[in-house]
Design an enzyme around this catalytic site. Structure first.
Site, PDB file in Angstrom:
ATOM      1  N   GLU A  43      67.563 -14.369  49.495  1.00 33.70           N
ATOM      2  CA  GLU A  43      66.130 -14.006  49.391  1.00 33.70           C
ATOM      3  C   GLU A  43      65.313 -15.074  48.668  1.00 33.70           C
ATOM      4  OE1 GLU A  43      68.532 -12.896  47.566  1.00 33.70           O
ATOM      5  OE2 GLU A  43      67.860 -12.686  45.486  1.00 33.70           O
ATOM      6  N   HIS A  60      71.755 -16.061  46.494  1.00 30.25           N
ATOM      7  CA  HIS A  60      70.482 -15.375  46.731  1.00 30.25           C
ATOM      8  C   HIS A  60      69.879 -15.842  48.054  1.00 30.25           C
ATOM      9  CE1 HIS A  60      69.899 -13.846  42.565  1.00 30.25           C
ATOM     10  NE2 HIS A  60      70.517 -14.957  42.209  1.00 30.25           N
ATOM     11  N   CYS A  64      74.295 -11.471  44.195  1.00 27.97           N
ATOM     12  CA  CYS A  64      74.558 -12.004  42.853  1.00 27.97           C
ATOM     13  C   CYS A  64      74.860 -10.872  41.866  1.00 27.97           C
ATOM     14  CB  CYS A  64      73.397 -12.897  42.433  1.00 27.97           C
ATOM     15  SG  CYS A  64      73.861 -14.057  41.141  1.00 27.97           S
TER      16      CYS A  64
HETATM   17  N1  GLN Z   1      74.891 -13.924  35.600  1.00 32.77           N
HETATM   18  C1  GLN Z   1      74.353 -12.667  36.062  1.00 32.77           C
HETATM   19  C2  GLN Z   1      75.294 -11.521  35.738  1.00 32.77           C
HETATM   20  O1  GLN Z   1      76.403 -11.756  35.401  1.00 32.77           O
HETATM   21  C3  GLN Z   1      74.070 -12.726  37.547  1.00 32.77           C
HETATM   22  C4  GLN Z   1      73.026 -13.767  37.839  1.00 32.77           C
HETATM   23  C5  GLN Z   1      72.180 -13.513  39.043  1.00 32.77           C
HETATM   24  O2  GLN Z   1      72.067 -12.390  39.542  1.00 32.77           O
HETATM   25  N2  GLN Z   1      71.505 -14.546  39.485  1.00 32.77           N
HETATM   26  O3  GLN Z   1      74.921 -10.382  35.833  1.00 32.77           O
END
Ligand code: GLN
Length: 212
Positions: free
Chosen positions: A173, A171, A78
């Site tokens: 995890e 994710h 992410c």
């Molecule tokens: N929206 C976050 C970003 O742009 C990422 C979100 C996440 O890691 N769950 O950094």
């Protein structure tokens, strides 16, 4: 063999727990010296703008780039994927630029702020990968050296690998999905001992390299 988990912000504890659950030593990385002796690194989810600031504040950028250049596996989930991307759509400067993809942050919009879904990642075997997406990015372009590992049902790319760099928009995890972490641990072991991949566990290369 131990894997570092960037622990300046975000859901690093879930990654540490996932590694420990599969019997892999994981260490929290806040300062450059925490990277000493790690065989791989995980960049967790969180807020990429915050992590960008803290990576520079604590002098972590160059040591992370050096670790990646050594061939150690680097795994981003992410926000971690945003850290890795060579391009962030919309004009923000890239952060580590280790992965030849363009990512769009918060790509699913308010309607779909968070959702879960299954996808198939053939290199991880038959069972579906359960992905938790939280204000997730999506990959809009991949370079020629990048393998697409997983897509959503609508075709959007959400998991990729370029040599030693692996990234997921979701994710694993947070979903009890351990196969990516196992893959990273295997790659880290092979990085430490190139003979491991061919099963020649007691090849002298191992002793030379682990003696460093
Ligand atoms: N929206 C976050 C970003 O742009 C990422 C979100 C996440 O890691 N769950 O950094």
């Amino acid at each position: 063999m131990k894997i570092g988990v960037l622990a300046v912000q975000g859901d690093f504890l879930e990654h540490v727990r996932t590694y420990r659950a599969i019997g892999v030593e994981a260490v929290e990385v806040r300062l450059p010296e925490d990277l000493e002796g790690v065989s791989g690194l995980t960049l967790p989810g969180g807020e990429s703008t915050t992590m960008r600031r803290l990576i520079d504040r604590w002098g972590l950028r160059q040591p992370i780039l050096d670790l990646a250049a050594s061939g150690a596996p680097i795994f981003g989930t992410c926000a971690g994927m945003i850290l890795l991307a060579r391009e962030i759509v919309g004009g923000e400067a890239p952060i580590l630029a280790l992965l030849d993809v363009a990512v769009r942050r918060n790509a699913f919009g308010r309607q779909l702020d968070s959702f879960e879904g299954d996808l198939t990642v053939s290199m991880l075997g038959d069972g579906p990968v359960h992905g938790v997406f939280i204000r997730a990015p999506v990959i809009e372009r991949v370079g020629p050296g990048v393998d697409i590992l997983g897509r959503l049902g609508d075709g959007r790319i959400v998991a990729v690998r370029e040599r030693n760099i692996i990234a997921t928009a979701f994710h694993p995890e947070l979903a009890g999905e351990t196969r990516f972490h196992r893959l990273v641990a295997t790659m880290a072991a092979e990085h430490d001992d190139p003979a491991e991949g061919s099963g020649r566990r007691h090849h002298p290369v191992r002793r030379e390299r682990t003696a460093r």
